[in-house]
Design a protein around this motif. Structure first.
Motif, PDB file in Angstrom:
ATOM      1  N   ASP A 147       1.871  89.467 -30.155  1.00 47.17           N
ATOM      2  CA  ASP A 147       3.061  88.577 -29.845  1.00 47.17           C
ATOM      3  C   ASP A 147       4.029  89.437 -28.951  1.00 47.17           C
ATOM      4  N   SER A 181       6.695  87.810 -27.275  1.00 43.49           N
ATOM      5  CA  SER A 181       7.698  86.763 -26.772  1.00 43.49           C
ATOM      6  C   SER A 181       8.993  87.309 -27.155  1.00 43.49           C
ATOM      7  N   LYS A 182       9.235  88.885 -27.738  1.00 38.56           N
ATOM      8  CA  LYS A 182      10.586  89.237 -28.237  1.00 38.56           C
ATOM      9  C   LYS A 182      10.828  90.321 -27.207  1.00 38.56           C
ATOM     10  N   LYS A 204      11.589  89.928 -21.718  1.00 37.54           N
ATOM     11  CA  LYS A 204      11.911  88.660 -21.246  1.00 37.54           C
ATOM     12  C   LYS A 204      12.271  88.572 -19.952  1.00 37.54           C
ATOM     13  N   GLU A 257      13.198  85.582 -16.630  1.00 39.19           N
ATOM     14  CA  GLU A 257      13.605  84.134 -16.295  1.00 39.19           C
ATOM     15  C   GLU A 257      13.351  84.007 -14.849  1.00 39.19           C
ATOM     16  N   HIS A 268       4.248  83.834 -16.855  1.00 42.62           N
ATOM     17  CA  HIS A 268       4.666  83.924 -18.329  1.00 42.62           C
ATOM     18  C   HIS A 268       3.786  85.182 -19.027  1.00 42.62           C
ATOM     19  N   GLU A 269       2.750  85.532 -18.314  1.00 43.04           N
ATOM     20  CA  GLU A 269       1.661  86.623 -19.098  1.00 43.04           C
ATOM     21  C   GLU A 269       2.411  87.773 -19.189  1.00 43.04           C
ATOM     22  N   SER A 270       2.301  88.492 -20.553  1.00 40.90           N
ATOM     23  CA  SER A 270       2.903  89.621 -20.929  1.00 40.90           C
ATOM     24  C   SER A 270       2.754  90.792 -20.104  1.00 40.90           C
ATOM     25  N   ARG A 310       5.225  90.459 -17.269  1.00 43.16           N
ATOM     26  CA  ARG A 310       6.577  90.742 -17.578  1.00 43.16           C
ATOM     27  C   ARG A 310       6.733  92.192 -17.845  1.00 43.16           C
ATOM     28  N   VAL A 320       8.752  83.794 -21.450  1.00 41.87           N
ATOM     29  CA  VAL A 320       7.970  83.905 -22.523  1.00 41.87           C
ATOM     30  C   VAL A 320       7.178  82.533 -22.975  1.00 41.87           C
ATOM     31  N   GLU A 321       7.477  81.299 -22.127  1.00 41.90           N
ATOM     32  CA  GLU A 321       7.078  80.414 -22.439  1.00 41.90           C
ATOM     33  C   GLU A 321       5.726  80.022 -21.560  1.00 41.90           C
TER      34      GLU A 321
END
Length: 409
Positions: free
Chosen positions: A36, A38-39, A42, A44, A89-91, A94, A399-400
């Motif tokens: 996970d 997602s946090k 981040k 945009e 969006h891929e970790s 990011r 993250v989406e």
């Protein structure tokens, strides 16, 4: 421990994060898929769509968004190519973009980032029967052309992950001294597509876990665009796609043999007779010697997806090839003192990007002039490809991602 083979004058600093001897490439790769993220990291974006001469659509995601802060015109730009079915969006994307685009006063590099989302990926529509592949470079070529025109004072740097690393390598090799990118970085590149596909297909575990997982991702991605592809009635792809989507158990080479060898790029050289003909054509290990900008390649020795590496780095004085003992495929995880699990590989990558963006001495670019023909940007002497910005922009939350797809593959 990090094992580094350097065939250039670029200095690469070694890192030795704390990792247990029990850490395996399978676990690292699994965490890249199920973790996970997602946090953390981040990012945009503002999205811009490009229309190519063949009618295809590419999505450019720019960070920081214009409403967040305005950067100087000469701010270095990191152009990012994602993996097989990924996107902005891929970790793993990011993990590099977040610190690279954080302001300098907050500990980042202060760069601009632009992710090139391939046709059909990350919410980009499919508007032609041509898709994308590991060897087709014209989409990144026109994206770089557009970015160079939009930001003429900025130094452009490229980074690719997995399939995107293969595309970046081939692009830089094809461009040679004419490259608009001042430097490149390839992370987890698959290099010899034929031998690595053989490794995936010939081992029971790898075939049933990795090869089929990547094929399922491709099935799901193309299924989302089946209705759009069905409108191209004079193209064989819709009928072929129906058979592929109905398959309950398909491997990566079987998908490539049905779809990618036909729709993975422009004609010529597509279509190919078999997936293996496509792999032989699309590999990047034999073109390393043609690169003429500083280039860092990063691979892990325990990567279960990429098991055959070009240790000699093509004998190129422009290439620094770093091989870590552990890291899996797009993993390289470690636990921080605060208990967070993050990718330690971004440390050497950011150091490379800082050196390439700020310390690298770059001479006058030997690039082809950009011309405008009927509203399409093209390069002089290369008039078979081009692009134009089309109406329709979006704000993207990094993250989406694409629901239902296995991240990191």
């Amino acid at each position: 421990m990090v094992v580094v083979q350097v065939s250039s004058t670029v200095v690469f600093h070694e890192y030795a994060p704390e990792m247990t001897s029990k850490t395996s490439g399978h676990l690292q790769t699994a965490y890249a898929v199920v973790g996970d993220f997602s946090k953390i990291d981040k990012v945009e974006y503002d999205r811009t769509f490009l229309r190519t001469l063949d009618g295809g659509t590419i999505g450019l995601d720019v960070t920081p968004p214009a409403n967040e802060r305005i950067l100087r015109d000469d701010t270095p730009i990191l152009i990012v190519l994602h993996g097989l079915t990924g996107g902005s969006h891929e970790s793993y994307v990011r993990a590099v973009l977040a610190p690279a685009c954080t302001p300098v006063e907050n500990g980042g590099l202060g760069y601009r980032g632009i992710v090139v989302n391939s046709r059909g990926c990350a919410g980009v529509p499919v508007t032609s029967p041509q898709l994308y592949s590991a060897g087709h470079t014209d989409d990144i070529r026109v994206a770089v052309l557009y970015i160079a025109k939009r930001y003429p004072e900025a130094r452009l740097l490229g980074i690719g992950f997995s399939l995107g690393a293969n595309i970046l390598t081939r692009y830089l090799a094809e461009e040679g001294k004419h490259s608009r990118l001042a430097a490149g970085c390839a992370v987890a590149c698959p290099w010899d597509l034929t031998k690595n596909a053989e490794q995936l297909e010939n081992k029971w575990f790898h075939r049933n876990i990795y090869s089929k997982a990547m094929a399922r991702n491709l099935q799901r991605l193309t299924a989302r665009h089946a209705s759009s592809l069905a409108t191209f009635v004079e193209n064989p792809l819709p009928q072929i796609l129906n058979k592929v989507l109905q398959s309950k158990s398909i491997t990566l080479s079987q998908f490539d043999g049905a779809i990618t060898r036909i729709a993975g790029g422009s004609s010529p050289p597509f279509p190919f007779e078999t997936a293996w003909d496509y792999y032989a054509w699309g590999s990047s290990h034999e073109v390393l010697a043609n690169i003429r900008v500083p280039f860092l390649a990063l691979n892990s020795e325990d990567d279960p997806v990429v098991q055959v590496l070009p240790y000699e780095a093509g004998g190129s004085p422009w290439v620094a090839f770093a091989i870590t003992e552990r890291g899996g495929h797009l993993g390289w995880f470690e636990q921080s003192r605060e208990g967070q699990i993050r990718r330690w590989v971004r440390k050497p990558v950011l150091e490379w990007l800082r050196a390439a963006g700020e310390d690298l001495a770059v001479g006058d670019e030997d690039v082809r002039p950009i011309i405008d023909v009927d509203g399409f940007l093209r390069e002089s002497g290369r008039e078979g490809i081009g692009c134009q910005m089309i109406e329709g922009s979006e704000h993207i939350i990094g993250v989406e991602g694409e629901g239902g797809l296995l991240a990191g593959l």
